[in-house]
Write a protein that holds these residues in place. Sequence first.
Motif, PDB file in Angstrom:
ATOM      1  N   SER A 254       1.092  -1.374   0.062  1.00  0.00           N
ATOM      2  CA  SER A 254       0.052   0.237   0.338  1.00  0.00           C
ATOM      3  C   SER A 254       0.816   1.552  -0.149  1.00  0.00           C
ATOM      4  O   SER A 254       0.245   2.051  -0.580  1.00  0.00           O
ATOM      5  CB  SER A 254      -0.940  -0.036   1.088  1.00  0.00           C
ATOM      6  N   ASP A 255       2.194   0.827   0.906  1.00  0.00           N
ATOM      7  CA  ASP A 255       2.512   2.626   0.316  1.00  0.00           C
ATOM      8  C   ASP A 255       3.249   2.828  -0.957  1.00  0.00           C
ATOM      9  O   ASP A 255       4.128   2.174  -1.911  1.00  0.00           O
ATOM     10  CB  ASP A 255       4.557   2.319   1.053  1.00  0.00           C
ATOM     11  N   THR A 256       2.405   4.158  -1.879  1.00  0.00           N
ATOM     12  CA  THR A 256       3.100   4.242  -2.754  1.00  0.00           C
ATOM     13  C   THR A 256       4.629   4.651  -2.780  1.00  0.00           C
ATOM     14  O   THR A 256       5.021   4.096  -3.686  1.00  0.00           O
ATOM     15  CB  THR A 256       2.449   5.792  -3.125  1.00  0.00           C
ATOM     16  N   GLN A 257       5.569   5.158  -1.500  1.00  0.00           N
ATOM     17  CA  GLN A 257       7.044   5.045  -2.296  1.00  0.00           C
ATOM     18  C   GLN A 257       7.621   3.700  -2.556  1.00  0.00           C
ATOM     19  O   GLN A 257       8.629   4.236  -2.917  1.00  0.00           O
ATOM     20  CB  GLN A 257       7.066   5.589  -0.909  1.00  0.00           C
ATOM     21  N   LYS A 258       7.021   2.220  -1.724  1.00  0.00           N
ATOM     22  CA  LYS A 258       8.040   2.076  -2.356  1.00  0.00           C
ATOM     23  C   LYS A 258       7.912   1.489  -3.551  1.00  0.00           C
ATOM     24  O   LYS A 258       9.090   1.285  -4.350  1.00  0.00           O
ATOM     25  CB  LYS A 258       7.253  -0.014  -1.382  1.00  0.00           C
ATOM     26  N   ARG A 259       6.349   1.522  -3.751  1.00  0.00           N
ATOM     27  CA  ARG A 259       6.330   1.403  -5.196  1.00  0.00           C
ATOM     28  C   ARG A 259       7.518   2.354  -6.253  1.00  0.00           C
ATOM     29  O   ARG A 259       7.654   1.853  -7.248  1.00  0.00           O
ATOM     30  CB  ARG A 259       4.670   1.649  -5.854  1.00  0.00           C
ATOM     31  N   PHE A 260       6.809   3.509  -5.870  1.00  0.00           N
ATOM     32  CA  PHE A 260       8.321   4.228  -6.890  1.00  0.00           C
ATOM     33  C   PHE A 260       9.718   4.311  -6.407  1.00  0.00           C
ATOM     34  O   PHE A 260      10.646   4.103  -7.448  1.00  0.00           O
ATOM     35  CB  PHE A 260       8.257   5.422  -6.346  1.00  0.00           C
ATOM     36  N   GLU A 261      10.228   3.543  -5.804  1.00  0.00           N
ATOM     37  CA  GLU A 261      11.780   2.999  -5.783  1.00  0.00           C
ATOM     38  C   GLU A 261      11.830   2.004  -6.446  1.00  0.00           C
ATOM     39  O   GLU A 261      13.154   1.758  -6.524  1.00  0.00           O
ATOM     40  CB  GLU A 261      11.800   2.261  -3.992  1.00  0.00           C
ATOM     41  N   LYS A 262      10.629   0.854  -6.414  1.00  0.00           N
ATOM     42  CA  LYS A 262      11.009  -0.898  -6.806  1.00  0.00           C
ATOM     43  C   LYS A 262      11.045   0.481  -8.900  1.00  0.00           C
ATOM     44  O   LYS A 262      11.682  -0.419  -9.479  1.00  0.00           O
ATOM     45  CB  LYS A 262       9.977  -1.359  -6.892  1.00  0.00           C
ATOM     46  N   LYS A 263       9.731   0.982  -8.942  1.00  0.00           N
ATOM     47  CA  LYS A 263      10.316   1.325 -10.747  1.00  0.00           C
ATOM     48  C   LYS A 263      11.783   1.995 -10.415  1.00  0.00           C
ATOM     49  O   LYS A 263      12.400   1.759 -11.743  1.00  0.00           O
ATOM     50  CB  LYS A 263       9.096   2.328 -11.127  1.00  0.00           C
ATOM     51  N   ASP A 264      11.468   2.886  -9.537  1.00  0.00           N
ATOM     52  CA  ASP A 264      13.345   3.494 -10.019  1.00  0.00           C
ATOM     53  C   ASP A 264      14.567   2.630  -9.896  1.00  0.00           C
ATOM     54  O   ASP A 264      15.755   2.910 -11.238  1.00  0.00           O
ATOM     55  CB  ASP A 264      13.719   4.234  -8.611  1.00  0.00           C
ATOM     56  N   LEU A 265      14.620   1.481  -9.436  1.00  0.00           N
ATOM     57  CA  LEU A 265      15.269   0.498  -9.538  1.00  0.00           C
ATOM     58  C   LEU A 265      15.548  -0.581 -10.516  1.00  0.00           C
ATOM     59  O   LEU A 265      16.411  -0.658 -11.268  1.00  0.00           O
ATOM     60  CB  LEU A 265      15.729  -0.385  -8.116  1.00  0.00           C
ATOM     61  N   GLU A 266      14.231  -0.543 -10.912  1.00  0.00           N
ATOM     62  CA  GLU A 266      13.479  -1.482 -12.631  1.00  0.00           C
ATOM     63  C   GLU A 266      14.432  -0.620 -13.257  1.00  0.00           C
ATOM     64  O   GLU A 266      14.432  -1.213 -14.795  1.00  0.00           O
ATOM     65  CB  GLU A 266      12.346  -1.802 -12.980  1.00  0.00           C
ATOM     66  N   LEU A 267      14.473   1.097 -13.593  1.00  0.00           N
ATOM     67  CA  LEU A 267      14.452   1.519 -14.571  1.00  0.00           C
ATOM     68  C   LEU A 267      16.177   2.021 -14.378  1.00  0.00           C
ATOM     69  O   LEU A 267      17.215   1.908 -15.807  1.00  0.00           O
ATOM     70  CB  LEU A 267      13.862   2.935 -14.636  1.00  0.00           C
ATOM     71  N   GLN A 268      16.726   2.239 -13.444  1.00  0.00           N
ATOM     72  CA  GLN A 268      18.382   1.266 -13.335  1.00  0.00           C
ATOM     73  C   GLN A 268      18.361   0.103 -13.965  1.00  0.00           C
ATOM     74  O   GLN A 268      19.596   0.562 -14.610  1.00  0.00           O
ATOM     75  CB  GLN A 268      18.463   1.982 -11.457  1.00  0.00           C
ATOM     76  N   GLN A 269      17.973  -1.021 -13.656  1.00  0.00           N
ATOM     77  CA  GLN A 269      18.741  -2.122 -14.525  1.00  0.00           C
ATOM     78  C   GLN A 269      18.371  -1.877 -16.179  1.00  0.00           C
ATOM     79  O   GLN A 269      19.523  -2.149 -16.314  1.00  0.00           O
ATOM     80  CB  GLN A 269      17.981  -3.697 -14.156  1.00  0.00           C
TER      81      GLN A 269
END
Length: 146
Positions: free
Chosen positions: A89-104
């Motif tokens: 439910s934490d929007t921040q975690k979803r943004f972190e995951k998306k950022d990490l996937e973009l880094q990959q």
Amino acid sequence: DTSKVAKKEPDGSVKGLSGRSLKLGSWGEKVEEFRLGARRLFEFMPSDLVKKMKSERKQMVEVKQHITAGEIQRAVDKLAGAAAKGDDSDTQKRFEKKDLELQQAQLKELMEKWDDPGPLMDVLMYHDAEKDTWRAVVDVNCDGDL
């Protein structure tokens, strides 16, 4: 091309075209004005040696990239594990995951487009007034210590 002219910094160094601060030896004490240039090391080497060096340098980059990709994947897995437990439910975690996937994706793209032009060597030219001749100094170690 050595058309850019530079003077010494207050600390006695000269800012090279590579951006490095070039430390002059005793030969530079009496010189006030320098002409700056830069050349790639690979321009002076035989093609077989360039090929070998590029391969070795690429291997070093791949090792570092592999380590970084592993760290990013572990962080993605950690976030995915938290989401699997119902903590998504934490929007921040979803943004972190998306950022990490973009880094990959960026890491992968960088390696696919890898191009190694070689180390950039600064070149300084100056007029030796004592001998009335021009001299050139090349930063062959690419470390700014002339």
